[in-house]
Scaffold this active site. Structure first.
Site, PDB file in Angstrom:
ATOM      1  CB  SER C 253      -0.879  -0.028   1.247  1.00  0.00           C
ATOM      2  OG  SER C 253      -1.352   1.264   1.534  1.00  0.00           O
ATOM      3  CE  LYS C 259      -4.837  -3.053   3.173  1.00  0.00           C
ATOM      4  NZ  LYS C 259      -5.906  -2.394   2.384  1.00  0.00           N
ATOM      5  CG  ASN C 261      -3.645  -3.965  -0.517  1.00  0.00           C
ATOM      6  OD1 ASN C 261      -4.298  -4.041   0.517  1.00  0.00           O
ATOM      7  ND2 ASN C 261      -3.181  -2.835  -0.993  1.00  0.00           N
ATOM      8  NE  ARG C 292     -16.841  -6.896 -44.569  1.00  0.00           N
ATOM      9  CZ  ARG C 292     -16.377  -6.722 -45.808  1.00  0.00           C
ATOM     10  NH1 ARG C 292     -16.212  -5.506 -46.279  1.00  0.00           N
ATOM     11  NH2 ARG C 292     -16.061  -7.766 -46.559  1.00  0.00           N
TER      12      ARG C 292
END
Lengths: 428, 428, 428, 428
Positions: C253, C259, C261, C292
């Site tokens: 982080s 942290k 993640n 087309r």
């Protein structure tokens, strides 16, 4: 559609297009009970839209009441005028119910925000504890979202639901055949009869009203979905910070007597998974060729009806969910303690950076949190020790204070107050 | 993101959170050329978002300029504050370009509406000729749709694009660490620096701004798609009522030298097929758990960027398409003649109903149009003959006049005038 | 596209349509380095497709090498033949990479299933503990899903990726102009050159191959999304039963050093939120008018490219996620204990029903679990006491044994074994 | 669900889990007439799924018939086992009807392809005439698409519709409580009772069967949508090459007696606009957390039901559309003549390139087609004249022959034959 045909007849009478008595004959004959509903369904299959058979039955019903009035039924009109106008009535009815329930929800959330203005809990990002927040702030965030939804619903209700009046191809020419006046004069009285908006032009193939309703449905569904997504997390057995108020028997499992399923939450999430895709169909249906498209118009009917149904249901469940929501501050505190001081590592960084610089600080905090991963309470002591090793004077008491999550909630309380003020301004 | 970091630093300086010189050092060091772009890309892969590596490079660049200023970079901020604010700048830039091109488009359409106020053409529903309209009305209808789009774009530009300022979990607590003042005081100067709105609260997990942008993108795409869908029909070889102005070499086929492909039309339709689904992803991403979701936020990036790109392109192509649109009134008249008087059978119905009643009228008209399916010009005579058989006095001349589509365009001219007036009011 | 033009030239040489030397001149001149890429991009804007400018540059390059060979470039071909065939090569390349990563994922999951065949954990439904399962069974469920994905990817790779060869409108007539042989004879050698399938007919406007690829992309994305959705729950701070293996620096982080993640999980969920909507565009693009379409074909390009990119990324992240997944059996056991015996209330019901009947049993269990909601360990004793009050002989020991979640995992182990067997059969 | 409960009881009797008589009591009591349907609806609202109330009513009904049999109802089962299995029966029923109608459609198309093997018409790309094709080839292309759909429907019907049997969390533990045998032994007889597949594992949260059905629904819808998109173009008033067979009263307009709306075409296009988005919801619902998701499972119900309904309807309308399709070769020829020889400019290019080189040829043809834009029949003469100016010997007769579109249909006839052969192989 009955309401619409009656309003049309009365508006036509108002500008002298048909006799007033004919309009009233139509009005008094218009009783849903007199229709053959199976016949209507069969008519949809035969003609591809529900109006043709409906008009033919209505004509017969009116004829039975008064032979001469029958020819005034649906005069100059086209299926789409009737169906689109009826759809707007449906949208209005649904959005009013949604509005009522959103107001209930906002009220409940304002209550939670106020009651838990200072209840600290873990803020979570990417599934992990990040920094402390308060439950007041969380409820305030939900409230803000609901207020955003309310203002958007109000805007659509006030300005975006028009009658449809265009005739076969948007020129009103068939209406024109029956009157000396400008056929456009019919629009205002028609709108007034129904309490809808008079549009600047026919919208048979310019689907602004549908697109506006679609956008607001997606918005409401997403706003309530956000709340439900949070509640689903916070009611998990291991987290237990919130619970739905269990009405007796509601949410019961067929096999597991101990379980109380979060049924309102589930219902809101169920809607939130579906509405954006239904709305995408409605947006797609803006792209229609010609004065009426082969399929583009017809493809709106079911997704719109379904999206309305889901959002009405979601709003109702959202109100029940928030009004009955049980909050467990003790569990919030207990969960917050799981990561000890690590949850305020951001703050520790802010304090240390001026002393150690950015890089050094990050390294030291990463080390300290790694060392205390399974004994988070020791973080302050470990930090103090590491700082001492860096030759810094470190007071464990001060670090213990800095590590207290209750002291690190920033502007949470003020933001909560603001949201409550905004709520009061919106509902005043 | 560079603009955002600079604005943040200046706003922080404005409330005394960091020294003014530091903010200016950051501002003057902030030169895109100094960044290692490959490193940024690698950073996205490593951290899952583009901000971490960006901030680390920016810090290094600032440090090289002034050691002491480096610690003030990104102070108290979080990835999402920077990225969301940068996204709002992107949305603003894109929507301004869209707005400019929609104004061009509206101008072109107002011109067509005025020039062809009385040019009669076939109104078509479910692929078939229905009743006559004018090309002026058709252009007016497109114009109304574009004006609806313009007002919605303007609303979003004026009110719906806020800065993002919340810190790690929406409490602004890290900002608070660095100032004695209320951290919320930072919001206004930050917004003022960038010319964005100051939001009522952090919106990390309350995605109102994204939802508002998404809705307007779907609206613009659908509005232009409607025009392109009509042009695609009307430029068909057999219909030939419209043609794109062919710039030399544009729309050329690799194998067929005679072909001039409608490239602007195709480009608009290409966008219109994609945008609603991309918007549905953005609406879905309102449903996010926690203070920042694992995936919900990240899933917005690419669909939003892609939808902006498509809508900017569609608006540009829409302007080129409408400005260069060639109109062929002769072909409109010729096509109108294909169904002879049948195209006004609605009118014939209106005239006959008072005489024959609704049921009889329908039967007679169905018979007459069936009889003349391959010789539509004879309809008036056949009608007169059939009426005579019903014992009614029927004047073929009168029926020929009633069958003239030019005389059956209802309120088309007045609706065209109204749309042009509305255009003048919007662009005034 | 270069590969495709070369293969086409060689196939044409093989059936005598062009001289073999011309084909080889084209092949040896075909060097990506020689192209002016900016010119190609400009060409897309001018012509609406990337092939026209590409062929013109290629022709010039070949001409520079050998004047006489230039006229053999792109002979009889049309943009769509080249672009669609190149797209199939792209799909093949992407799906092969997906296949490789799915095999890695399956291998990792088979390992987890085997290692944790008997690791008991809480089964969860509607966010609540339901009955015990094993982590082996959970991994086996994921494995089954991945094996389903693998078999579908293999089917597409083996049978569903054809060359495109139709000429301007699917008749191959321009190819026919240059050969005495049946132009259809060109299909097999062209397919053989590229290792793609020879289709039963041109597919310019019959988009089976795109639809098949789209369906498999949605399938893979959803299958991996299921795994990631579970991991996201189980890595929550409070649950902690799983964790992503953190590579140094990955998932860091920018503001919170503590942290880690779950970046792989997040990446997979990010893709899973987007792919179904992109796939819906591709499915929608099956509905194209003419030989087309104006927009229908073009609208495929970006969503297909994006969906491939997302699924390749998801598969890669899925492999990293599952290979590095850390499992914490202790936390599983600890969480399981949170609800004490209540998690086996289903079993208690099965045991009591023959004695007390269905209704009575449900009432008694509801009462017992309610009484012990905050002291779940006491459930066996409370149950025994309640049964005694009903005049039944109740042995607390027996109830304690019945309440042991380890003894109530049903067919979990056998299902785990089966999944591993199936894995071995698939990868053999 | 009744069928499923009965099959479950019989399967349980077959492995000795419950007495055979109890199973037969349940089977004979299982009469839809005995249920209180309003009560079932109320039950959905109370519990969030339709099974709880259903089982409780069924139990009461069985108890009334035989007290002792009541406890054997729904033994060991969970809502999702019953509902998912019932859903598979629904899918089977719907897909069988779709299959039947696709076979009818394929038969009709094979007939058209054969009858019009050599009927020349304009091939169209990007709305413009491109090169000649045959209607046989067009029908063959549609046929190929329908055959692709048929093979995919057959694959799902044969292999992809399993029973669901997992108990509360996929361990079958509650079933295990009631038998000495392996609870997995229940799967085969349960599947055999219903004629469904025995899955390798419970699929409560591994939604392979739903995803497979979803993909095939999108495929069928898109395949039929392609046909309808073409028919919508070719039935346009100005083009008139095809028409829907009008059954009396079908497709009638409420206001315009002469109009015959293409109702089957419209119905198919209506479905085709909706199904991809509904399918995207189903694909999204593969991403579900836990052993049963809060909302993910529930969000499948309505979109699946609606997509089945739409596709059953589309297939039915597709059969009616193709069986009743009227073909007008004269109009095809007349439209082809609109662009005179320009439609074969590709061929002229092929002939001229060896003489003039690629660049020169393109310039000359562009000039010639521009010069004859409004008098296409003169193209051969103009070409001959231009060639003479280039000093080439040019025979106007030869150019007239080369400009004949009937002579420039390439492999159309052979491709038509191949499609018919493929049809015969599939339906044999």
């Amino acid at each position: 559609m009955l309401t619409v045909e009656v309003a049309l007849a009365r508006a036509q009478a108002a500008i002298g297009m048909i006799p007033g008595e004919a309009a009233e004959t139509i009005a008094s004959a218009a009783d849903p009970e007199r229709f053959d509903w199976r016949g209507l369904v069969a008519g949809v299959h035969a003609t591809g839209n529900p109006v043709v058979a409906f008009v033919s039955q209505l004509t017969a019903i009116v004829r039975a009441a008064d032979e001469s009035a029958a020819d005034y039924v649906h005069r100059g009109s086209t299926s789409q005028d009737i169906l689109d106008t009826a759809t707007m009535l449906l949208c209005r009815d649904a959005l009013r119910r949604v509005h009522t329930d959103l107001l209930r929800t906002a009220g409940a959330l304002a209550g939670h925000a106020e009651a838990h203005r200072d209840t600290v809990m873990a803020g979570r990002t990417l599934t992990q504890h990040a920094v402390p927040i308060t439950f007041g702030l969380k409820a305030a965030g939900w409230l803000g979202q609901v207020l955003d939804a309310i203002t958007r619903v109000e805007r659509v209700l006030a300005t975006a639901l028009p009658v449809s009046l265009g005739g076969a191809a948007g020129t009103l020419s068939a209406y024109q055949e029956f009157t000396e006046r400008d056929s456009l004069d019919l629009v205002e009285p028609f709108a007034a009869e129904l309490g809808l908006v008079a549009p600047p032009a026919p919208w048979h193939s310019g689907r602004t009203p549908i697109a506006d309703v679609a956008a607001v449905l997606a918005f409401v569904s997403g706003s309530l979905g956000k709340i439900a997504a949070d509640v689903a997390v916070l009611t998990r057995t291991e987290i237990g910070e919130l619970a739905e108020q269990g009405a007796p028997g509601r949410g019961a499992s067929s096999a597991m007597p101990h379980k109380q399923n979060p049924v309102h939450t589930t219902a809101v999430l169920t809607a939130a998974r579906q509405v954006p895709a239904l709305v995408s169909v409605l947006h797609q249906c803006m792209v229609v060729e010609d004065e009426r498209s082969a399929g583009g118009w017809h493809a709106e009917w079911q997704p719109l009806r379904e999206a309305l149904r889901l959002v009405v249901g979601a709003a109702h469940n959202g109100a029940a969910l928030t009004e009955g929501l049980r909050v467990f501050p003790d569990r919030m505190r207990a969960n917050l303690a799981l990561t000890g001081g690590a949850i305020v590592s951001e703050r520790l960084g802010a304090v240390l950076t001026p002393v150690l610089g950015k890089v050094e600080t990050k390294a030291l905090l990463t080390e300290a949190t790694a060392m205390t991963a399974d004994r988070p309470d020791d973080l302050p002591d470990v930090l103090a020790e590491l700082l001492r090793q860096h030759g810094l004077d470190a007071d464990a008491h001060r670090w213990r204070a800095l590590c207290d999550p209750e002291e690190y909630t920033g502007a949470a309380a003020r933001l909560t107050d603001r949201a409550i003020e905004r709520y009061r301004a919106v509902v005043k």
